[in-house]
Design a protein around this motif. Sequence first.
Motif, PDB file in Angstrom:
ATOM      1  N   TYR A 258       7.718   1.609  -6.984  1.00 35.84           N
ATOM      2  CA  TYR A 258       6.200   1.196  -7.359  1.00 35.84           C
ATOM      3  C   TYR A 258       6.389   0.441  -8.535  1.00 35.84           C
ATOM      4  N   ARG A 259       7.539   0.924  -9.323  1.00 33.27           N
ATOM      5  CA  ARG A 259       7.592   0.283 -10.643  1.00 33.27           C
ATOM      6  C   ARG A 259       8.443  -1.280 -10.291  1.00 33.27           C
ATOM      7  N   GLU A 260       9.033  -1.289  -9.270  1.00 31.95           N
ATOM      8  CA  GLU A 260       9.839  -2.601  -8.919  1.00 31.95           C
ATOM      9  C   GLU A 260       8.862  -3.577  -8.300  1.00 31.95           C
ATOM     10  N   TYR A 261       7.732  -3.200  -7.564  1.00 33.33           N
ATOM     11  CA  TYR A 261       6.849  -4.022  -7.141  1.00 33.33           C
ATOM     12  C   TYR A 261       5.887  -4.465  -8.073  1.00 33.33           C
ATOM     13  N   GLN A 262       5.532  -3.423  -9.166  1.00 34.33           N
ATOM     14  CA  GLN A 262       4.820  -3.856 -10.233  1.00 34.33           C
ATOM     15  C   GLN A 262       5.626  -5.110 -11.150  1.00 34.33           C
ATOM     16  N   GLN A 263       6.747  -4.772 -11.301  1.00 40.39           N
ATOM     17  CA  GLN A 263       7.574  -5.678 -12.211  1.00 40.39           C
ATOM     18  C   GLN A 263       7.729  -7.122 -11.543  1.00 40.39           C
TER      19      GLN A 263
ATOM     20  N   GLU B 249       4.997  -9.888   4.357  1.00 33.49           N
ATOM     21  CA  GLU B 249       3.503 -10.185   4.217  1.00 33.49           C
ATOM     22  C   GLU B 249       2.879  -8.763   3.526  1.00 33.49           C
ATOM     23  N   ARG B 250       3.194  -7.598   4.301  1.00 32.84           N
ATOM     24  CA  ARG B 250       2.807  -6.404   3.972  1.00 32.84           C
ATOM     25  C   ARG B 250       3.605  -5.010   4.182  1.00 32.84           C
ATOM     26  N   ILE B 251       3.649  -4.463   3.092  1.00 30.08           N
ATOM     27  CA  ILE B 251       4.442  -3.348   3.093  1.00 30.08           C
ATOM     28  C   ILE B 251       3.671  -1.984   2.690  1.00 30.08           C
ATOM     29  N   LEU B 252       4.172  -0.862   3.706  1.00 31.29           N
ATOM     30  CA  LEU B 252       3.282   0.413   3.665  1.00 31.29           C
ATOM     31  C   LEU B 252       4.233   1.139   3.372  1.00 31.29           C
ATOM     32  N   GLU B 253       4.064   2.026   2.302  1.00 29.03           N
ATOM     33  CA  GLU B 253       4.997   2.953   1.728  1.00 29.03           C
ATOM     34  C   GLU B 253       4.268   4.327   1.942  1.00 29.03           C
ATOM     35  N   ILE B 254       5.015   5.226   2.398  1.00 27.91           N
ATOM     36  CA  ILE B 254       4.605   6.717   2.704  1.00 27.91           C
ATOM     37  C   ILE B 254       5.283   7.467   1.984  1.00 27.91           C
ATOM     38  N   LEU B 255       4.744   8.283   0.998  1.00 25.43           N
ATOM     39  CA  LEU B 255       5.384   9.277   0.227  1.00 25.43           C
ATOM     40  C   LEU B 255       4.745  10.646   0.599  1.00 25.43           C
ATOM     41  N   ASP B 256       5.618  11.780   0.896  1.00 29.10           N
ATOM     42  CA  ASP B 256       5.163  12.979   0.850  1.00 29.10           C
ATOM     43  C   ASP B 256       5.093  13.536  -0.721  1.00 29.10           C
ATOM     44  N   ASP B 257       4.788  14.794  -0.773  1.00 27.97           N
ATOM     45  CA  ASP B 257       4.624  15.609  -2.166  1.00 27.97           C
ATOM     46  C   ASP B 257       6.045  16.107  -2.630  1.00 27.97           C
ATOM     47  N   SER B 258       7.127  15.867  -1.949  1.00 28.49           N
ATOM     48  CA  SER B 258       8.397  16.385  -2.475  1.00 28.49           C
ATOM     49  C   SER B 258       8.911  15.632  -3.679  1.00 28.49           C
ATOM     50  N   GLU B 259       9.589  16.372  -4.837  1.00 27.45           N
ATOM     51  CA  GLU B 259      10.034  15.639  -5.824  1.00 27.45           C
ATOM     52  C   GLU B 259      10.915  14.484  -5.511  1.00 27.45           C
ATOM     53  N   GLU B 260      11.689  14.697  -4.822  1.00 36.31           N
ATOM     54  CA  GLU B 260      12.743  13.595  -4.362  1.00 36.31           C
ATOM     55  C   GLU B 260      12.186  12.501  -3.822  1.00 36.31           C
ATOM     56  N   THR B 261      11.060  12.442  -2.710  1.00 34.83           N
ATOM     57  CA  THR B 261      10.407  11.321  -2.356  1.00 34.83           C
ATOM     58  C   THR B 261       9.400  10.831  -3.431  1.00 34.83           C
ATOM     59  N   LYS B 262       8.727  11.408  -4.136  1.00 34.75           N
ATOM     60  CA  LYS B 262       8.041  10.910  -5.200  1.00 34.75           C
ATOM     61  C   LYS B 262       8.828  10.245  -6.285  1.00 34.75           C
TER      62      LYS B 262
ATOM     63  N   ASN C 213       7.844   1.221   5.253  1.00 34.62           N
ATOM     64  CA  ASN C 213       9.134   1.719   4.631  1.00 34.62           C
ATOM     65  C   ASN C 213       9.191   2.988   4.342  1.00 34.62           C
ATOM     66  N   LEU C 214      10.038   3.679   5.096  1.00 32.82           N
ATOM     67  CA  LEU C 214      10.528   5.160   5.124  1.00 32.82           C
ATOM     68  C   LEU C 214      11.981   5.214   4.142  1.00 32.82           C
ATOM     69  N   SER C 215      12.367   4.322   3.735  1.00 35.90           N
ATOM     70  CA  SER C 215      13.553   4.509   3.105  1.00 35.90           C
ATOM     71  C   SER C 215      13.362   4.779   1.574  1.00 35.90           C
ATOM     72  N   SER C 216      14.510   4.695   0.712  1.00 34.62           N
ATOM     73  CA  SER C 216      14.554   5.198  -0.706  1.00 34.62           C
ATOM     74  C   SER C 216      14.475   3.919  -1.349  1.00 34.62           C
ATOM     75  N   HIS C 217      14.543   2.762  -0.760  1.00 34.02           N
ATOM     76  CA  HIS C 217      14.571   1.683  -1.634  1.00 34.02           C
ATOM     77  C   HIS C 217      13.506   0.608  -1.269  1.00 34.02           C
TER      78      HIS C 217
ATOM     79  N   SER D  26       0.740  -1.139   0.088  1.00 28.08           N
ATOM     80  CA  SER D  26      -0.116  -0.065  -0.043  1.00 28.08           C
ATOM     81  C   SER D  26       0.943   1.093  -0.050  1.00 28.08           C
ATOM     82  N   PHE D  27       0.552   2.214  -0.876  1.00 26.29           N
ATOM     83  CA  PHE D  27       1.193   3.501  -0.853  1.00 26.29           C
ATOM     84  C   PHE D  27       0.115   4.318  -0.368  1.00 26.29           C
ATOM     85  N   TYR D  28       0.724   5.311   0.693  1.00 25.13           N
ATOM     86  CA  TYR D  28       0.057   6.457   1.264  1.00 25.13           C
ATOM     87  C   TYR D  28       0.589   7.582   0.724  1.00 25.13           C
ATOM     88  N   VAL D  29      -0.142   8.446  -0.372  1.00 24.27           N
ATOM     89  CA  VAL D  29       0.413   9.706  -0.894  1.00 24.27           C
ATOM     90  C   VAL D  29      -0.010  10.819  -0.118  1.00 24.27           C
TER      91      VAL D  29
END
Length: 142
Positions: free
Chosen positions: A127-132, A107-120, A94-98, A5-8
Amino acid sequence: MPEVSFYVLQSESQAERNLFACKLIEKAYRSDCFCYVLTDTAEQSKQMDDLLWTFRAGSFIPHQLYTGEQPNTELAILIGSVPPPDNWRHTVINLSSHCPQDFQHIERILEILDDSEETKQFGRNRYREYQQAGIEIVTHKM
């Protein structure tokens, strides 16, 4: 396969991102889930450790920093910049960049993104890595 899950967040504030993480950690703890908080550095881990003591008056969340040695108890939230130990692979915030190492075994990964360009940008890469890897992803715009 893990549930991801991604929280934006609307804000570009790192402080608000960390505060939101504390709220998710508290929710996990109250659900008897002792999660692992993955960070990029020991300094970031220490910052989250300190914030968990102060983010909400009257809140108590047992937690400790993890540096690779087996913790004293299994009844704590662990925070660290190294891969989580086996007993804390149920939920990773996951608060890391990887992506977490060996994320297929979590079992469950929670990703938290703020609206800064670097974090996004780092978030898009994860996101791509999980999709792949064939993982279905849920996105929550906060």
